[in-house]
Scaffold this motif. Structure first.
Motif, PDB file in Angstrom:
ATOM      1  N   GLU A 166       0.963  -1.201  -0.074  1.00  0.00           N
ATOM      2  CA  GLU A 166       0.124   0.065  -0.121  1.00  0.00           C
ATOM      3  C   GLU A 166       0.777   1.298  -0.234  1.00  0.00           C
ATOM      4  OE1 GLU A 166      -3.918   1.996   2.334  1.00  0.00           O
ATOM      5  OE2 GLU A 166      -2.928   0.062   2.807  1.00  0.00           O
ATOM      6  N   PRO A 167       1.832   1.451   0.793  1.00  0.00           N
ATOM      7  CA  PRO A 167       2.721   2.547   0.848  1.00  0.00           C
ATOM      8  C   PRO A 167       3.583   2.691  -0.376  1.00  0.00           C
ATOM      9  CG  PRO A 167       3.698   1.028   2.558  1.00  0.00           C
ATOM     10  CD  PRO A 167       2.132   0.550   1.985  1.00  0.00           C
ATOM     11  N   LEU A 168       3.714   1.713  -0.967  1.00  0.00           N
ATOM     12  CA  LEU A 168       4.481   1.606  -2.204  1.00  0.00           C
ATOM     13  C   LEU A 168       3.868   1.723  -3.483  1.00  0.00           C
ATOM     14  CD1 LEU A 168       6.990  -1.441  -1.324  1.00  0.00           C
ATOM     15  CD2 LEU A 168       7.607   0.935  -1.178  1.00  0.00           C
ATOM     16  N   GLY A 169       2.515   1.783  -3.271  1.00  0.00           N
ATOM     17  CA  GLY A 169       1.676   2.134  -4.630  1.00  0.00           C
ATOM     18  C   GLY A 169       1.607   0.933  -5.609  1.00  0.00           C
ATOM     19  N   LEU A 170       1.780  -0.233  -4.822  1.00  0.00           N
ATOM     20  CA  LEU A 170       1.859  -1.393  -5.581  1.00  0.00           C
ATOM     21  C   LEU A 170       0.756  -2.462  -5.363  1.00  0.00           C
ATOM     22  CD1 LEU A 170       5.602  -2.323  -5.127  1.00  0.00           C
ATOM     23  CD2 LEU A 170       4.608  -1.160  -7.096  1.00  0.00           C
ATOM     24  N   VAL A 171       0.192  -3.164  -6.274  1.00  0.00           N
ATOM     25  CA  VAL A 171      -0.708  -4.133  -6.161  1.00  0.00           C
ATOM     26  C   VAL A 171      -0.339  -5.634  -7.139  1.00  0.00           C
ATOM     27  CG1 VAL A 171      -2.525  -2.682  -6.028  1.00  0.00           C
ATOM     28  CG2 VAL A 171      -1.861  -3.486  -8.387  1.00  0.00           C
ATOM     29  N   ILE A 172      -0.941  -6.375  -6.742  1.00  0.00           N
ATOM     30  CA  ILE A 172      -0.482  -7.864  -7.262  1.00  0.00           C
ATOM     31  C   ILE A 172      -1.470  -7.959  -8.481  1.00  0.00           C
ATOM     32  CG2 ILE A 172      -0.769 -10.387  -6.921  1.00  0.00           C
ATOM     33  CD1 ILE A 172      -0.102  -9.949  -3.839  1.00  0.00           C
ATOM     34  N   ASN A 173      -0.717  -8.599  -9.576  1.00  0.00           N
ATOM     35  CA  ASN A 173      -1.536  -9.047 -10.899  1.00  0.00           C
ATOM     36  C   ASN A 173      -1.476 -10.807 -10.522  1.00  0.00           C
ATOM     37  OD1 ASN A 173      -1.988  -6.693 -12.110  1.00  0.00           O
ATOM     38  ND2 ASN A 173      -0.270  -6.932 -13.601  1.00  0.00           N
ATOM     39  N   GLU A 174      -2.364 -11.321 -10.470  1.00  0.00           N
ATOM     40  CA  GLU A 174      -2.649 -12.533 -10.372  1.00  0.00           C
ATOM     41  C   GLU A 174      -2.285 -13.236 -11.648  1.00  0.00           C
ATOM     42  OE1 GLU A 174      -3.493 -14.266  -7.430  1.00  0.00           O
ATOM     43  OE2 GLU A 174      -4.287 -12.676  -6.406  1.00  0.00           O
ATOM     44  N   ILE A 175      -1.418 -14.463 -11.127  1.00  0.00           N
ATOM     45  CA  ILE A 175      -0.864 -15.353 -12.493  1.00  0.00           C
ATOM     46  C   ILE A 175      -1.239 -16.755 -12.235  1.00  0.00           C
ATOM     47  CG2 ILE A 175       1.437 -16.177 -13.265  1.00  0.00           C
ATOM     48  CD1 ILE A 175       1.083 -13.164 -13.819  1.00  0.00           C
ATOM     49  N   LYS A 176      -1.515 -17.303 -13.313  1.00  0.00           N
ATOM     50  CA  LYS A 176      -2.246 -18.623 -13.415  1.00  0.00           C
ATOM     51  C   LYS A 176      -1.272 -19.838 -12.678  1.00  0.00           C
ATOM     52  CE  LYS A 176      -3.645 -22.011 -16.972  1.00  0.00           C
ATOM     53  NZ  LYS A 176      -3.728 -22.492 -18.448  1.00  0.00           N
ATOM     54  N   PRO A 177      -1.878 -20.109 -11.737  1.00  0.00           N
ATOM     55  CA  PRO A 177      -0.851 -21.373 -11.099  1.00  0.00           C
ATOM     56  C   PRO A 177      -0.783 -22.838 -11.660  1.00  0.00           C
ATOM     57  CG  PRO A 177      -3.098 -21.217 -10.033  1.00  0.00           C
ATOM     58  CD  PRO A 177      -3.261 -20.441 -11.255  1.00  0.00           C
ATOM     59  N   ASP A 178       0.042 -22.707 -12.812  1.00  0.00           N
ATOM     60  CA  ASP A 178      -0.015 -24.239 -13.607  1.00  0.00           C
ATOM     61  C   ASP A 178       1.392 -24.561 -13.688  1.00  0.00           C
ATOM     62  OD1 ASP A 178       1.277 -22.154 -14.870  1.00  0.00           O
ATOM     63  OD2 ASP A 178       0.135 -22.334 -16.896  1.00  0.00           O
ATOM     64  N   GLY A 179       2.234 -24.367 -12.828  1.00  0.00           N
ATOM     65  CA  GLY A 179       3.820 -24.835 -12.976  1.00  0.00           C
ATOM     66  C   GLY A 179       4.536 -23.888 -13.307  1.00  0.00           C
ATOM     67  N   HIS A 180       4.086 -22.961 -14.295  1.00  0.00           N
ATOM     68  CA  HIS A 180       4.679 -21.911 -15.214  1.00  0.00           C
ATOM     69  C   HIS A 180       4.584 -20.823 -14.627  1.00  0.00           C
ATOM     70  CE1 HIS A 180       5.088 -24.982 -18.452  1.00  0.00           C
ATOM     71  NE2 HIS A 180       3.755 -24.891 -18.389  1.00  0.00           N
ATOM     72  N   CYS A 181       3.961 -20.500 -12.929  1.00  0.00           N
ATOM     73  CA  CYS A 181       3.811 -19.140 -12.480  1.00  0.00           C
ATOM     74  C   CYS A 181       4.989 -18.189 -12.556  1.00  0.00           C
ATOM     75  CB  CYS A 181       3.045 -19.418 -11.164  1.00  0.00           C
ATOM     76  SG  CYS A 181       4.103 -20.206 -10.042  1.00  0.00           S
ATOM     77  N   LEU A 182       6.294 -18.763 -12.274  1.00  0.00           N
ATOM     78  CA  LEU A 182       7.420 -18.032 -12.114  1.00  0.00           C
ATOM     79  C   LEU A 182       7.709 -17.395 -13.405  1.00  0.00           C
ATOM     80  CD1 LEU A 182       9.871 -16.744 -10.715  1.00  0.00           C
ATOM     81  CD2 LEU A 182      10.883 -19.034 -11.295  1.00  0.00           C
ATOM     82  N   TYR A 183       7.673 -17.957 -14.623  1.00  0.00           N
ATOM     83  CA  TYR A 183       7.919 -17.426 -15.816  1.00  0.00           C
ATOM     84  C   TYR A 183       6.876 -16.784 -16.358  1.00  0.00           C
ATOM     85  CZ  TYR A 183      11.071 -21.292 -14.987  1.00  0.00           C
ATOM     86  OH  TYR A 183      12.197 -22.369 -14.308  1.00  0.00           O
ATOM     87  N   ARG A 184       5.715 -16.981 -16.030  1.00  0.00           N
ATOM     88  CA  ARG A 184       4.530 -16.325 -16.456  1.00  0.00           C
ATOM     89  C   ARG A 184       4.607 -14.953 -15.980  1.00  0.00           C
ATOM     90  NH1 ARG A 184       0.572 -18.866 -19.370  1.00  0.00           N
ATOM     91  NH2 ARG A 184       0.551 -20.944 -19.314  1.00  0.00           N
ATOM     92  N   ALA A 185       4.989 -14.799 -14.575  1.00  0.00           N
ATOM     93  CA  ALA A 185       4.988 -13.470 -13.911  1.00  0.00           C
ATOM     94  C   ALA A 185       6.173 -12.881 -14.425  1.00  0.00           C
ATOM     95  CB  ALA A 185       5.355 -14.101 -12.263  1.00  0.00           C
ATOM     96  N   VAL A 186       7.029 -13.336 -14.606  1.00  0.00           N
ATOM     97  CA  VAL A 186       8.340 -12.427 -15.198  1.00  0.00           C
ATOM     98  C   VAL A 186       8.125 -12.040 -16.630  1.00  0.00           C
ATOM     99  CG1 VAL A 186      10.723 -12.898 -16.328  1.00  0.00           C
ATOM    100  CG2 VAL A 186      10.219 -13.631 -14.012  1.00  0.00           C
ATOM    101  N   GLU A 187       7.282 -12.805 -17.436  1.00  0.00           N
ATOM    102  CA  GLU A 187       6.698 -12.467 -18.764  1.00  0.00           C
ATOM    103  C   GLU A 187       5.874 -11.287 -18.651  1.00  0.00           C
ATOM    104  OE1 GLU A 187       4.079 -14.134 -22.488  1.00  0.00           O
ATOM    105  OE2 GLU A 187       4.450 -15.380 -20.825  1.00  0.00           O
TER     106      GLU A 187
END
Length: 325
Positions: A166-187
């Motif tokens: 909240e103080p950083l002005g950031l929020v989470i973008n939900e990524i599909k939990p299919d085993g590729h989540c780390l790479y999808r998040a970086v993408e």
């Protein structure tokens, strides 16, 4: 609680997505299963937000009701998926329930669940994948047994991240939990940094990470050994085991972690910040750090690490600027 008829294990005549279940191929069924799991996860997020409203007493009552509802829906969905997989022959001769759950986890993880009689004696690589699938199945079973506790832990974890963002002005973008989540998040982060689409797909990021680890094996082997103890395949050389690991990184849905993040930070020449509500934040690639922010192509990649996400265990999401003022 809100109605969730589309994922609540209703008979096929009441559940439109499986109305043509008998005509589904194995791949189509698994694709639908992943979609239904994602729907349940989205429903859980909606219910959690609804439960956060009202007085503390009301929130406490809603929280207990939420935990029971999510546990019920999750159990029903697992049973429904196990029965559907069994209809394609993925069960043992005794109809063992644990076998159905094991096969379900293997199938969703992308591991072959074809009947054993259709295959010759498994290779070492197949045995290694089978062991990993069994570990995933055991983890899934523990998650189900402790569902109410995990839901509570997830709420605590998410609340800590929200207070941090909240103080950083950031929020989470939900990524599909299919085993590729780390790479999808970086993408997703690369797309934010470029202001358009990512220059690399999640699959290309997998291949880049594997190639970098192969080329700089001496930098990764100590960490690889600390995370991968020698098992029944001890006759394999260290180099062979590391090569098999790299192959899994580039060609399967194996979860990514610190090793892969270390490779990606150098491949992309990016500063990576991993926020967590359960552990201290982690900073990688400080040598690539700049003050460019999200508007610069040299900006920081921001990820969130979730220890208790979606009842599936470890998970990564993308972290973005909060555009809602």
């Amino acid at each position: 609680m809100a109605d969730v008829q589309d994922i609540d294990g209703k008979p096929c005549e009441e559940n439109l997505p499986c109305s043509s279940q008998k005509q589904e191929t194995c791949d189509e069924m698994l694709s639908r299963h992943r979609k239904e799991i994602s729907q349940l996860q989205n429903k859980e997020i909606e219910l959690k937000k609804a439960a956060a409203r009202g007085s503390k007493a009301e929130q406490k009552a809603k929280k207990k009701q939420l935990e029971e509802e999510i546990s019920r829906l999750s159990t029903n969905l697992k049973e429904k998926h196990a029965k559907e997989l069994a209809s394609l022959g993925y069960s043992d001769s005794n109809g063992n329930d644990k076998s159905n759950i094991d096969n379900l986890v293997k199938a969703i993880a992308g591991v072959s669940v074809a009947p054993l009689q259709d295959h010759p004696k498994p290779s070492k690589g197949a045995r290694r994948r089978e062991k990993r699938a069994q570990q995933e199945a055991a983890r899934e079973q523990r998650i189900q047994e402790e569902q109410s506790t995990i839901v509570s832990d997830r709420m605590i974890e998410d609340e800590k991240l929200e207070r941090k963002f909240e103080p950083l002005g950031l929020v989470i973008n939900e990524i599909k939990p299919d085993g590729h989540c780390l790479y999808r998040a970086v993408e997703d982060q690369l797309a934010l940094l470029s202001g358009g689409s990512s220059p690399y797909t999640y699959q290309e990021l997998r291949e880049m990470a594997a190639a970098y680890m192969r080329k700089h094996a001496s930098d990764f082997l100590p960490f690889f050994l600390s995370e991968n103890t020698i098992d029944g395949d001890s006759d394999n050389s260290l180099a062979e085991r590391f090569e098999n690991y790299c192959k899994e990184v580039e060609s399967t849905a194996a979860w990514g972690g610190q090793l892969e993040l270390g490779a990606l930070t150098h491949c992309l020449r990016k500063h990576i910040m991993i926020f967590s509500g359960s552990f201290p934040d982690v900073e990688m690639g400080k040598e690539y750090k700049s003050d460019g922010g999200f508007s610069s192509s040299t900006g920081t990649i921001r990820l969130s690490y979730h220890r208790h996400a979606f009842g599936l265990g470890e998970h990564y999401n993308s972290v973005a600027p909060n555009l809602i003022k």
